[in-house]
Every structure is written in structure tokens, then in C-alpha cells.
Enzyme design. Structure first.
Site, PDB file in Angstrom:
ATOM      1  N   LYS A  13     -37.551 102.131 102.186  1.00  0.00           N
ATOM      2  CA  LYS A  13     -38.191 103.426 101.865  1.00  0.00           C
ATOM      3  C   LYS A  13     -38.104 103.728 100.368  1.00  0.00           C
ATOM      4  O   LYS A  13     -39.093 104.121  99.753  1.00  0.00           O
ATOM      5  CB  LYS A  13     -37.532 104.573 102.654  1.00  0.00           C
ATOM      6  CG  LYS A  13     -37.680 104.454 104.155  1.00  0.00           C
ATOM      7  CD  LYS A  13     -37.019 105.616 104.842  1.00  0.00           C
ATOM      8  CE  LYS A  13     -35.583 105.735 104.513  1.00  0.00           C
ATOM      9  NZ  LYS A  13     -34.560 105.304 105.345  1.00  0.00           N
ATOM     10  N   ARG A  88     -35.406 114.196 109.230  1.00  0.00           N
ATOM     11  CA  ARG A  88     -34.615 113.179 109.922  1.00  0.00           C
ATOM     12  C   ARG A  88     -34.363 113.588 111.364  1.00  0.00           C
ATOM     13  O   ARG A  88     -33.784 112.815 112.117  1.00  0.00           O
ATOM     14  CB  ARG A  88     -33.275 113.035 109.200  1.00  0.00           C
ATOM     15  CG  ARG A  88     -32.979 111.639 108.686  1.00  0.00           C
ATOM     16  CD  ARG A  88     -31.650 111.713 107.985  1.00  0.00           C
ATOM     17  NE  ARG A  88     -31.133 110.440 107.589  1.00  0.00           N
ATOM     18  CZ  ARG A  88     -31.289 109.900 106.394  1.00  0.00           C
ATOM     19  NH1 ARG A  88     -32.018 110.518 105.487  1.00  0.00           N
ATOM     20  NH2 ARG A  88     -30.715 108.759 106.090  1.00  0.00           N
ATOM     21  N   ARG A 127     -28.329  94.696  98.801  1.00  0.00           N
ATOM     22  CA  ARG A 127     -28.413  95.865  97.907  1.00  0.00           C
ATOM     23  C   ARG A 127     -27.054  96.114  97.245  1.00  0.00           C
ATOM     24  O   ARG A 127     -26.981  96.340  96.044  1.00  0.00           O
ATOM     25  CB  ARG A 127     -28.852  97.096  98.715  1.00  0.00           C
ATOM     26  CG  ARG A 127     -28.834  98.385  97.925  1.00  0.00           C
ATOM     27  CD  ARG A 127     -29.652  99.468  98.589  1.00  0.00           C
ATOM     28  NE  ARG A 127     -28.943 100.121  99.693  1.00  0.00           N
ATOM     29  CZ  ARG A 127     -29.524 100.948 100.557  1.00  0.00           C
ATOM     30  NH1 ARG A 127     -30.805 101.206 100.473  1.00  0.00           N
ATOM     31  NH2 ARG A 127     -28.825 101.526 101.519  1.00  0.00           N
ATOM     32  N   ARG A 139     -22.742 102.812  96.986  1.00  0.00           N
ATOM     33  CA  ARG A 139     -22.624 103.935  97.919  1.00  0.00           C
ATOM     34  C   ARG A 139     -21.478 103.696  98.897  1.00  0.00           C
ATOM     35  O   ARG A 139     -21.362 102.601  99.450  1.00  0.00           O
ATOM     36  CB  ARG A 139     -23.935 104.082  98.695  1.00  0.00           C
ATOM     37  CG  ARG A 139     -25.001 104.789  97.920  1.00  0.00           C
ATOM     38  CD  ARG A 139     -26.332 104.680  98.605  1.00  0.00           C
ATOM     39  NE  ARG A 139     -26.292 105.073 100.020  1.00  0.00           N
ATOM     40  CZ  ARG A 139     -27.380 105.262 100.762  1.00  0.00           C
ATOM     41  NH1 ARG A 139     -28.572 105.103 100.234  1.00  0.00           N
ATOM     42  NH2 ARG A 139     -27.278 105.609 102.023  1.00  0.00           N
ATOM     43  N   ARG A 150     -24.954 104.865 110.883  1.00  0.00           N
ATOM     44  CA  ARG A 150     -26.209 105.416 110.335  1.00  0.00           C
ATOM     45  C   ARG A 150     -27.392 104.955 111.180  1.00  0.00           C
ATOM     46  O   ARG A 150     -28.331 105.703 111.421  1.00  0.00           O
ATOM     47  CB  ARG A 150     -26.395 104.965 108.876  1.00  0.00           C
ATOM     48  CG  ARG A 150     -25.551 105.787 107.913  1.00  0.00           C
ATOM     49  CD  ARG A 150     -25.300 105.084 106.609  1.00  0.00           C
ATOM     50  NE  ARG A 150     -26.498 104.748 105.869  1.00  0.00           N
ATOM     51  CZ  ARG A 150     -26.554 103.808 104.926  1.00  0.00           C
ATOM     52  NH1 ARG A 150     -25.472 103.105 104.618  1.00  0.00           N
ATOM     53  NH2 ARG A 150     -27.661 103.568 104.294  1.00  0.00           N
TER      54      ARG A 150
HETATM   55  P1  ADP Z   1     -30.379 105.864 104.189  1.00  0.00           P
HETATM   56  O1  ADP Z   1     -31.786 106.251 104.431  1.00  0.00           O
HETATM   57  O2  ADP Z   1     -30.242 104.611 103.440  1.00  0.00           O
HETATM   58  O3  ADP Z   1     -29.562 105.914 105.437  1.00  0.00           O
HETATM   59  P2  ADP Z   1     -30.052 108.241 102.525  1.00  0.00           P
HETATM   60  O4  ADP Z   1     -29.741 108.017 101.103  1.00  0.00           O
HETATM   61  O5  ADP Z   1     -31.406 108.729 102.870  1.00  0.00           O
HETATM   62  O6  ADP Z   1     -29.680 106.923 103.258  1.00  0.00           O
HETATM   63  O7  ADP Z   1     -28.990 109.291 103.141  1.00  0.00           O
HETATM   64  C1  ADP Z   1     -27.617 109.096 103.049  1.00  0.00           C
HETATM   65  C2  ADP Z   1     -26.879 110.100 103.939  1.00  0.00           C
HETATM   66  O8  ADP Z   1     -27.231 111.439 103.535  1.00  0.00           O
HETATM   67  C3  ADP Z   1     -27.243 110.060 105.421  1.00  0.00           C
HETATM   68  O9  ADP Z   1     -26.509 109.078 106.111  1.00  0.00           O
HETATM   69  C4  ADP Z   1     -26.897 111.482 105.850  1.00  0.00           C
HETATM   70  O10 ADP Z   1     -25.505 111.658 106.005  1.00  0.00           O
HETATM   71  C5  ADP Z   1     -27.306 112.312 104.653  1.00  0.00           C
HETATM   72  N1  ADP Z   1     -28.704 112.795 104.786  1.00  0.00           N
HETATM   73  C6  ADP Z   1     -29.748 112.448 103.969  1.00  0.00           C
HETATM   74  N2  ADP Z   1     -30.869 113.074 104.369  1.00  0.00           N
HETATM   75  C7  ADP Z   1     -30.552 113.807 105.449  1.00  0.00           C
HETATM   76  C8  ADP Z   1     -31.278 114.656 106.328  1.00  0.00           C
HETATM   77  N3  ADP Z   1     -32.595 114.881 106.159  1.00  0.00           N
HETATM   78  N4  ADP Z   1     -30.623 115.267 107.344  1.00  0.00           N
HETATM   79  C9  ADP Z   1     -29.313 115.066 107.527  1.00  0.00           C
HETATM   80  N5  ADP Z   1     -28.562 114.272 106.757  1.00  0.00           N
HETATM   81  C10 ADP Z   1     -29.163 113.647 105.718  1.00  0.00           C
END
Ligand code: ADP
Length: 308
Positions: A13, A88, A127, A139, A150
Site C-alpha cells: 500500500k 480499517r 522491508r 518499526r 496484525r
Molecule cells: P500496516 O498497514 O503495515 O499494518 P500501518 O502503518 O498502517 O501498518 O499501521 C500500524 C499500526 O497503527 C496498526 O497495526 C494499528 O495498531 C495502528 N493503526 C493504523 N491505522 C489504524 C486504523 N485506521 N484504525 C486502528 N488502528 C490503526
């Protein structure tokens, strides 16, 4: 242009979002990045999110909805945005719908990057290795244990959004197992088709407003598009019959598009060779004959094309 990117962690993404930002001059709004910044700055939101993020869980809906609605209001988002990591959950998607509605804005598409889960761990490991090599901070949730959490959160809470946006006819599914370049090409191709179809639909609506005849939205796949366009132009005798045909054509087109996604890598090449066009013709022909009272023009065009 307002877009959503859907896909599990490691689907690509972030990479595709960056390319879309450059191409369409829109902003990328990543809730993950915003939350990480909040954690680093030790804000109230950051303190709430820190442990949840570290364990791979989801931050409460009201927290992320709050940050996104503030962010969308910023002037740099006026030209459009691409949401990465938001929505999400279904409540987040509903909140986004309300937010956009209240501002008189519309979502153009939700792009789902579909990938094999078995490839995700490898991608995340790669990554991590690249970030370490570049001397960047890795991260803390990029570990195999947290990744599986996740992924579970994605399956349980985010995957239902695929259905949500499909129902709203906003879903575009792209095979995320292709190369980065191919994925980009495919996204661009489909977005261009959407823009094309929107433009001709607007034209047709204007025309039909003059004629006072009903017009339906065109399909996204080019070969079928022409047929639909002819149908829209042809004088429609019975509005009901036309509507039914339009719906079925759209369904058929969706089927074709899905097929194209199922054949990773092949779709673009096949399309250029006209293979996709052929199968689109066939499916459209089928769909048209299924409809009780098809618009004559659709039938005619499909026949003509099949002959060629
Ligand atoms: P990835 O898509 O690689 O899992 P992100 O960088 O998008 O990681 O998000 C990292 C963390 O941030 C998620 O695992 C969650 O804990 C939190 N997070 C991000 N966006 C949301 C969302 N829209 N709702 C709830 N938690 C979120």
C-alpha cells in the site's frame, strides 16, 4: 481524486500510495504514519495508541476517525487524497462516508491489493532488512509475532471492507503479487478507465437531459464500454428494460475484470493482444441475451464485435 488503499500489512500500500501521490498530485494520508508521529511526540493520542500499536492491535475507532477528519480538512487535501491504513473497520468506513457526505465529496475508488498471505512475512522481513541497511529506525511492530497479530486484525476487522466497498460499487481488486511496476500499471489503467467512464457518463447525462431519456452509467472495460455507450445513445423504448440490461452488462464487465485480476501478469499483455477484449465481448453477449428485453443497440454491437 479520492482513493482508499486496502490490503494486509506488506501488500504494498505504501509503495503504491507514493506513486499515486506523484501521478495525481494528491496527498497520502496514512493513519499508521500519523499515529507513529503522535507516539514519537508523546501527544495524548500517541499515549493512547502506543501499546496497542506495539502489540499489533487496532487503535480505537474514535481516535483514528478524529485524526482523519481533522486531516481531511487541511488545505493540502483539497485536491484529493489517498487513504492508506484507513478505514480499517466498518464503523470507520461509515464514519468516512458521513464525513465525505457532509463535505459534498465523493470517493472515487477503494483499491484492494490482494496478496498471498504466505508472501507477507517475507516481504516484511525484506522491508526490515532494507530499513536497517539505510540506517532507518525499524518499526517495532515489524516482527513475525506482531505481524501475525496484525494479519489477524486485518482478517477480522478490515477484510469485511472488501465486501462493503464492493456493494457500493467502489471496489477495484488488483493482484498485489505482480511486480511493483505491474501493480502500478494496472492501478493506473483501471483508474483511467474509471475517469473515462465518468467523463462519458457525464456527457451522456447532459445529452439525455436534453432528450429527457434515461441513461445508465457505463462499464469500466473498454470493449464493453462502446456497446454500453451505443445503448445509452440509442432511443430507449422501455426504461425498465434498459435499466435491466445496464445492470447485467455491468455485472458481466465486473466478471471480466475479476478474471483479469485472477490471471496475474497476463491481464495487461492479454488485453493489449485483444484477448481480454474477446472474452469481454463474449460475456457481454451472454449477459445481453440473458436480459429480458435488451436494448437493441447493445445486442447489435456485441454481435458485430463477435463477428470480427
Ligand atoms: P500496516 O498497514 O503495515 O499494518 P500501518 O502503518 O498502517 O501498518 O499501521 C500500524 C499500526 O497503527 C496498526 O497495526 C494499528 O495498531 C495502528 N493503526 C493504523 N491505522 C489504524 C486504523 N485506521 N484504525 C486502528 N488502528 C490503526
Amino acid at each position: 481524486m479520492r482513493l482508499i488503499l486496502l490490503g494486509p500489512p506488506g501488500a504494498g500500500k505504501g509503495t503504491q500510495a507514493q506513486r499515486l501521490v506523484e501521478r495525481h498530485r494528491i496527498v497520502q494520508l496514512s493513519t499508521g504514519d500519523m499515529l507513529r508521529a503522535a507516539v514519537a511526540a508523546e501527544t495524548e493520542v500517541g499515549l493512547k495508541a502506543k501499546d496497542i500499536m506495539a502489540s499489533g492491535g487496532l487503535v480505537p475507532d474514535d481516535v483514528v476517525i478524529g485524526i482523519i477528519s481533522d486531516r481531511i480538512e487541511q488545505p493540502d487535501a483539497a485536491n484529493g487524497f489517498i487513504l492508506d491504513g484507513f478505514p480499517r473497520t466498518v464503523p470507520q468506513a461509515e464514519a468516512l462516508d458521513n464525513l465525505l457526505k457532509s463535505k459534498g465529496l465523493k470517493l472515487d475508488a477503494a483499491i484492494e491489493l490482494r496478496v498471498n498471505e504466505s508472501a507477507l512475512l517475507q516481504r516484511v522481513e525484506a522491508r526490515v532488512a532494507q530499513m536497517t541497511e539505510r540506517g532507518e529506525t525499524v518499526r517495532i511492530d515489524d516482527t513475525p509475532e506482531v505481524l501475525s497479530k496484525r494479519l489477524a486484525a486485518y482478517r477480522a476487522s478490515t477484510e469485511p471492507l472488501v465486501h462493503y466497498y464492493s456493494e457500493k460499487r467502489k471496489l477495484i481488486t488488483i493482484d498485489g503479487m505482480m511486480s511493483i511496476e505491474e501493480v502500478t500499471l494496472e492501478i493506473n489503467r483501471v483508474l483511467a478507465a474509471i475517469a473515462d467512464s465518468d467523463a462519458s457518463a457525464t456527457k451522456a447525462v447532459r445529452k439525455s437531459a436534453k432528450k429527457k431519456s434515461p441513461v445508465k452509467r457505463e462499464s469500466l472495460v473498454r470493449p464493453a464500454k462502446k456497446a454500453a455507450k451505443k445503448a445509452a445513445k440509442a432511443p430507449v423504448k422501455k426504461a425498465k428494460a434498459a435499466k435491466a440490461t445496464g445492470k447485467t452488462v455491468k455485472k458481466a464487465v465486473k466478471k471480466v475484470a475479476k478474471k483479469a485480476v485472477k490471471a496475474p501478469g497476463k491481464s495487461a499483455k492479454a488485453a493489449s493482444r485483444g484477448k481480454t477484449a474477446k472474452s469481454a465481448k463474449k460475456t457481454v453477449k451472454k449477459a445481453v441475451s440473458k436480459a429480458k428485453k435488451p436494448a437493441k443497440a447493445v445486442k447489435k454491437t456485441a454481435k458485430k464485435r463477435a463477428k470480427r
